[in-house]
Write a protein that holds these residues in place. Structure first.
Motif, PDB file in Angstrom:
ATOM      1  N   TYR A 409       0.852  -1.184   0.000  1.00 18.02           N
ATOM      2  CA  TYR A 409       0.000   0.000   0.000  1.00 18.02           C
ATOM      3  C   TYR A 409       0.890   1.238   0.000  1.00 18.02           C
ATOM      4  O   TYR A 409       2.008   1.219   0.515  1.00 18.02           O
ATOM      5  CB  TYR A 409      -0.897  -0.010   1.246  1.00 18.02           C
ATOM      6  N   GLN A 533       4.159   1.523  -3.433  1.00 24.28           N
ATOM      7  CA  GLN A 533       3.467   0.512  -2.649  1.00 24.28           C
ATOM      8  C   GLN A 533       4.486  -0.328  -1.887  1.00 24.28           C
ATOM      9  O   GLN A 533       5.494  -0.768  -2.445  1.00 24.28           O
ATOM     10  CB  GLN A 533       2.635  -0.384  -3.571  1.00 24.28           C
ATOM     11  N   ALA A 639      -4.808   5.676   2.008  1.00 20.55           N
ATOM     12  CA  ALA A 639      -4.119   4.786   2.941  1.00 20.55           C
ATOM     13  C   ALA A 639      -3.579   5.635   4.077  1.00 20.55           C
ATOM     14  O   ALA A 639      -3.298   6.828   3.896  1.00 20.55           O
ATOM     15  CB  ALA A 639      -2.979   4.025   2.260  1.00 20.55           C
ATOM     16  N   ALA A 656      -5.978   0.335   4.688  1.00 20.67           N
ATOM     17  CA  ALA A 656      -6.202   0.574   3.257  1.00 20.67           C
ATOM     18  C   ALA A 656      -7.197  -0.468   2.759  1.00 20.67           C
ATOM     19  O   ALA A 656      -7.493  -1.445   3.448  1.00 20.67           O
ATOM     20  CB  ALA A 656      -4.891   0.466   2.475  1.00 20.67           C
ATOM     21  N   TYR A 661      -7.344   0.742  -4.392  1.00 20.70           N
ATOM     22  CA  TYR A 661      -6.362   1.630  -3.778  1.00 20.70           C
ATOM     23  C   TYR A 661      -6.816   3.088  -3.696  1.00 20.70           C
ATOM     24  O   TYR A 661      -6.234   3.863  -2.953  1.00 20.70           O
ATOM     25  CB  TYR A 661      -5.033   1.541  -4.538  1.00 20.70           C
TER      26      TYR A 661
END
Length: 802
Positions: A409, A533, A639, A656, A661
């Motif tokens: 994330y 990520q 996130a 998250a 996303y």
């Protein structure tokens, strides 16, 4: 003409005495269809004597058990055959007696081959015209298992299992030799551990668990007799098999009990009482693998399995390594701390239910060893079907440890740590000042309403605007400080610092961006703001590297590992560490990281600038010891993170949506609260340790005055700045200025200000267009406001004397 039975027996015994037993009688006893045609006494005895007597006993597949760090709590089992060897002393005497009575009642009298039993079987088989009795002793049966497990290919396996006289001869030859090498008790112990008793019970330990959920030392007479009866035909006599019911098992148990009476192992009264006893089955499922293990530890187990399969120490390929785990009988004491795991899971469960579309979790790592102490998340590790076609709560995706399928994330401002480390490695100190505007137009490629095709991020709050140091900007998480700092040190250096700390880039877009940043100074400007990520395990490991004074330790799931022979495999269980970041750099970074959590710098640096505030001040109010950390949120709150650490524990918490996303998270406060409380619980039994103070050089640097270069040519300005001890960077972006086109419009830090010797001074060149006048804010000259802040930090500057 058919001979009377006693005469047949006499003839057969004569053959035995003549030494032709192995070649003719045995074959005829076990395989009457073969008969004696084509077999002469000489050829039979020759083939028997030509067989090798030495039998190599291979390792037998056993369960590998993964335990928590306490050595007691079972996480999962891995096996191909559900078997765990036990000593004969740990097997109830009635169990030993029952199997002898059921399979080989002359076991303690013969020398591997029972002549009387062979004769009996021969007569019976000749009378019936078919094989009804095989006359194999326990030793021969054990040899058969050895040959089966020792087979290296299909041909050898066929030879070990085919119904031929040749196989029987081999078994006899090896059985006779084996009895010279091993005692009767050793053979009985090995037989009980290797034989299959049905219901996935390979060996007596697994069988006693499979039928009665107890260790073999606790088996009673009726239980032992029932299990012993399984040896002859595990399918036919299996009472758990509903198709057969219990009658076959009861009949077979009665036979075994009668045999035990004949051998005087038990009295008739004891046998009769045992016959009346119900089967009393309490079957225990023998399920292996992580998805069938302890559900609280599933994600740790899944990561352990992936770690094992990736480790060359356990085999040449991933398939071979997994096969070795499933057969090797390893006792693996993992790094997972039950107390820390349960504490972290409690905090997670308190804040977000398993049925939420958002995932929130915590990973804890021990600095200096890399041992992973906890992996908690609001998901269930398993393969059960999820409701409504959803991907949760059950999943086996590595949501905490990361993979190409599940790369992690966006980590937000937690990545500012790596830009700071890159700066400190270039001797840019914590006191390094940069004016942080509300929005900053950078040199990096991007899109912005005010910056055209340039990346121009802004701060989360207008209160962050002003002159910031590295420490205060980290404490407040000022974006517009770290973007120009990143420009000074380069994205390439910041990426390198992240990888040295333990970050792995798995997403293809991040790998491409990393590659671009190696040669293009305008690429991936958003790196320092955490657009890559990353997994929680990576972030806990990276911050653990800072906590360990720059020593990176590869994430490790082991505390110790022992093979089935009791040998400690110390090399694979020991930490793999190396110094990847200079100690003094890590010390300075840790001091800076005390600012966000409400702790104080050890050298007196301000953790906020005037009017600013810390992002996670509640952490130090809860954790009563030196602590550091950093919050992180992404654009639109897709996130949120908190990574905290002390010198002996690092923890990364996140929230998250793993499937979407760009989904706005429920609360950005959850990772802070959950990780703070989980750390507080985990630290209760750990000693209080302090950080090491940064050196004066990395805290304050050697201060020198920046030369005035406004209006100079770039070459002339560069020469002046280098002569004063600075590194020089020329901004690729030109701006409006009173100076002529191509001349120096300004420098950062400004001419006349005090800055760190060896630090970077950025030259901004004029585009030749006059600047537009700025509108005063609240009746004040904006220039005065900037000057006031600069002078507050540097009162000795000439510009501050009036």
């Amino acid at each position: 003409m058919k001979l009377p039975q006693d005469r047949t027996v006499a003839n057969v015994v004569s053959l035995v005495l003549c030494g032709i037993l192995a070649g003719v009688v045995i074959a005829a006893a076990a395989f009457p269809a073969v008969g004696v045609s084509g077999l002469t006494a000489k050829s039979a005895s020759d083939s028997f004597s030509d067989l090798p007597a030495e039998l190599k006993i291979p390792p037998v597949p056993q369960i590998s058990t993964l335990l928590a760090s306490d050595g007691k709590t079972e996480i999962a089992r891995f096996f191909e055959e559900n078997r765990r060897n036990v000593k004969l002393a740990d097997i109830a005497p009635v169990m030993r007696q029952a199997v002898v009575a059921a399979e080989d009642n002359r076991f303690y009298e013969h020398q591997g081959v029972d002549a009387r039993g062979i004769v009996r079987a021969f007569v019976k088989n000749q009378s019936n015209g078919e094989t009804t009795q095989g006359a194999s002793t326990l030793t021969q049966q054990y040899v058969r298992w050895i040959l089966k497990y020792g087979a290296k290919n299909k041909t050898e396996k066929k030879l070990a299992t085919e119904d031929t006289a040749g196989r029987k001869l081999r078994e006899i030859r090896y059985a006779i030799a084996l009895e010279k090498e091993l005692s009767k008790d050793q053979i009985l112990e090995n037989y009980l551990n290797i034989n299959f008793f049905g219901n996935q019970g390979y060996g007596i330990y697994a069988a006693s668990q499979a039928y009665f959920s107890k260790p073999p030392s606790q088996l009673t007479l009726p239980e032992a007799a029932m299990i012993a009866g399984m040896a002859q035909n595990p399918t036919q006599y299996n009472p758990v098999n509903k198709q057969n019911g219990t009658k076959a098992a009861l009949d077979r148990r009665e036979y075994v009990l009668n045999q035990m009476v004949k051998l005087k192992y038990v009295t008739q009264a004891e046998a009769d009482a045992a016959k009346k006893a119900p089967l009393g089955l309490k079957p225990k499922a023998s399920s292996g693998r992580c998805e069938n293990g302890n559900t609280n530890f599933g994600f740790f187990c899944g990561w352990f399995l992936d770690w094992w399969k990736s480790n060359p120490a356990f085999g040449k390929t991933r398939t071979e390594r997994e096969e070795n785990l499933n057969k090797g009988g390893y006792r693996i004491i993992s790094s997972l701390d039950v107390r820390m795991q349960n504490g972290a899971q409690k905090e997670i469960d308190k804040r977000l239910e398993a049925g939420s579309r958002f995932a929130t979790g915590i990973v804890m790592v021990e600095p200096g060893t890399g041992r992973v102490k906890a992996m908690a998340i609001n998901r269930k590790f398993g393969i059960k079907k999820n409701p409504g076609g959803k991907t949760y709560p059950y999943t086996t995706n590595p949501l905490l440890s990361g993979s190409q399928v599940s790369p992690g994330y966006q980590a937000g401002s937690t990545f500012k740590m790596f830009t700071a480390v890159a700066a400190l490695e270039k001797n840019i100190p914590l006191s390094h000042s940069i004016y942080a505007p509300d929005r900053y137009t950078s040199q990096y490629t991007g899109s912005c309403k005010t910056g055209g095709n340039k990346y121009c991020p802004k701060n989360a709050s207008p209160s962050m605007k002003g002159l910031q140091t590295m420490s205060s900007a980290f404490g407040e998480s000022a974006n517009t400080y770290f973007i120009p700092l990143e420009e000074q040190v380069s994205v390439k250096s910041a990426v390198d610092a992240a990888e040295k700390a333990g970050v792995e880039f798995r997403a293809s877009v991040d790998i491409d961006n990393k590659e671009a940043a190696q040669t293009d100074p305008t690429a991936w400007g958003s790196f320092t703001l955490g657009t890559a990520q990353v997994s929680p395990l990576d972030m806990a490991t990276a911050y653990a590297t800072i906590a360990a004074r720059g020593k990176y330790c590869a994430p490790l799931p082991l505390k110790s590992i022992t093979d089935q022979d009791g040998k400690q495999l110390t090399e694979v269980a020991n930490p793999t560490c190396k110094q990847t970041i200079p100690q003094q750099v890590a010390d300075a970074a840790a001091d800076m990281a005390r600012c966000p959590v409400g702790d104080n710098s050890m050298v007196g640096l301000n953790c906020t600038h005037p009017g600013g505030g810390r992002t996670a001040a509640s952490v130090s109010r809860t954790i009563d010891r030196p602590v550091a950390g950093k919050t992180g949120t992404t654009d639109d709150n897709n996130a949120a993170w908190f990574v905290g650490f002390t010198p002996n524990l690092a923890a990364a918490g996140f929230i998250a949506n793993p499937d979407k996303y760009n989904d706005e998270v429920k609360s950005t406060q959850i990772p802070i609260d959950a990780t703070r409380e989980a750390m507080n619980t985990a630290l209760q039994k750990l000693p209080v340790k302090n950080f090491v103070a940064p050196t004066n050089k990395l805290a304050f640097g050697v201060r020198v005055t920046v030369p005035y270069t406004t209006g100079d040519s770039v070459d002339a300005a560069t020469s002046k700045l280098r002569s004063a001890g600075f590194e020089v960077r020329v901004s690729p972006t030109r701006e409006n200025s009173d100076q002529g086109e191509g001349r120096v419009a300004r420098t950062d830090p400004a001419g006349g200000s005090s800055s760190t010797k060896g630090g970077v001074v950025t030259i901004t060149v004029s585009n030749g267009q006059a600047p537009e006048p700025e509108k005063p804010e609240d009746g004040q000259d904006p220039g005065d406001g900037i000057r006031d802040q600069i002078c507050a930090a540097n009162p000795d500057l000439p510009m501050c004397q009036n």
